[in-house]
Write a protein that holds these residues in place. Structure first.
Motif, PDB file in Angstrom:
ATOM      1  N   ARG A   1      -1.119 -12.666  -3.656  1.00 43.29           N
ATOM      2  CA  ARG A   1      -2.277 -12.884  -4.534  1.00 43.29           C
ATOM      3  C   ARG A   1      -2.349 -11.797  -5.605  1.00 43.29           C
ATOM      4  O   ARG A   1      -2.586 -12.077  -6.770  1.00 43.29           O
ATOM      5  N   TYR A   2      -2.102 -10.543  -5.190  1.00 49.46           N
ATOM      6  CA  TYR A   2      -2.106  -9.436  -6.145  1.00 49.46           C
ATOM      7  C   TYR A   2      -0.974  -9.588  -7.156  1.00 49.46           C
ATOM      8  O   TYR A   2      -1.143  -9.306  -8.333  1.00 49.46           O
ATOM      9  N   LEU A   3       0.165 -10.044  -6.681  1.00 51.54           N
ATOM     10  CA  LEU A   3       1.301 -10.252  -7.568  1.00 51.54           C
ATOM     11  C   LEU A   3       0.994 -11.341  -8.587  1.00 51.54           C
ATOM     12  O   LEU A   3       1.308 -11.201  -9.775  1.00 51.54           O
ATOM     13  N   ALA A   4       0.355 -12.415  -8.167  1.00 51.07           N
ATOM     14  CA  ALA A   4      -0.003 -13.495  -9.077  1.00 51.07           C
ATOM     15  C   ALA A   4      -0.995 -13.010 -10.133  1.00 51.07           C
ATOM     16  O   ALA A   4      -0.871 -13.341 -11.313  1.00 51.07           O
TER      17      ALA A   4
ATOM     18  N   ALA B   1      -1.619  -1.665  -6.894  1.00 52.61           N
ATOM     19  CA  ALA B   1      -0.795  -1.281  -5.751  1.00 52.61           C
ATOM     20  C   ALA B   1      -1.423  -0.124  -4.984  1.00 52.61           C
ATOM     21  O   ALA B   1      -1.392  -0.096  -3.747  1.00 52.61           O
ATOM     22  N   GLU B   2      -1.982   0.842  -5.698  1.00 49.87           N
ATOM     23  CA  GLU B   2      -2.632   1.975  -5.037  1.00 49.87           C
ATOM     24  C   GLU B   2      -3.841   1.520  -4.230  1.00 49.87           C
ATOM     25  O   GLU B   2      -4.084   2.005  -3.126  1.00 49.87           O
ATOM     26  N   LYS B   3      -4.600   0.574  -4.766  1.00 53.68           N
ATOM     27  CA  LYS B   3      -5.786   0.088  -4.061  1.00 53.68           C
ATOM     28  C   LYS B   3      -5.396  -0.707  -2.823  1.00 53.68           C
ATOM     29  O   LYS B   3      -6.135  -0.761  -1.846  1.00 53.68           O
ATOM     30  N   ALA B   4      -4.234  -1.368  -2.861  1.00 50.75           N
ATOM     31  CA  ALA B   4      -3.798  -2.198  -1.744  1.00 50.75           C
ATOM     32  C   ALA B   4      -3.261  -1.396  -0.569  1.00 50.75           C
ATOM     33  O   ALA B   4      -3.109  -1.922   0.519  1.00 50.75           O
ATOM     34  N   LYS B   5      -2.976  -0.117  -0.779  1.00 55.98           N
ATOM     35  CA  LYS B   5      -2.412   0.726   0.297  1.00 55.98           C
ATOM     36  C   LYS B   5      -3.359   0.869   1.452  1.00 55.98           C
ATOM     37  O   LYS B   5      -4.460   1.010   1.477  1.00 55.98           O
TER      38      LYS B   5
END
Length: 44
Positions: free
Chosen positions: A3-6, A40-44
């Motif tokens: 979802r983040y990639l999209a 990406a940092e938030k998804a860690k």
């Protein structure tokens, strides 16, 4: 994760569509990279 990639791909496409010059394209790509890094940092 997909979802983040999209979302990142959609933002990248919109930023490229919004630029009018080569210099503007470089700035837009840089901003898109920053947005992807922040996501990406938030998804860690």
């Amino acid at each position: 994760m997909s979802r983040y990639l999209a979302i990142a791909c959609a933002l990248f496409t919109l930023s490229l569509a919004a630029c009018n010059t080569i210099a503007g394209a470089g700035e837009d790509i840089s901003k898109g990279g920053n947005a992807i890094s922040n996501t990406a940092e938030k998804a860690k």
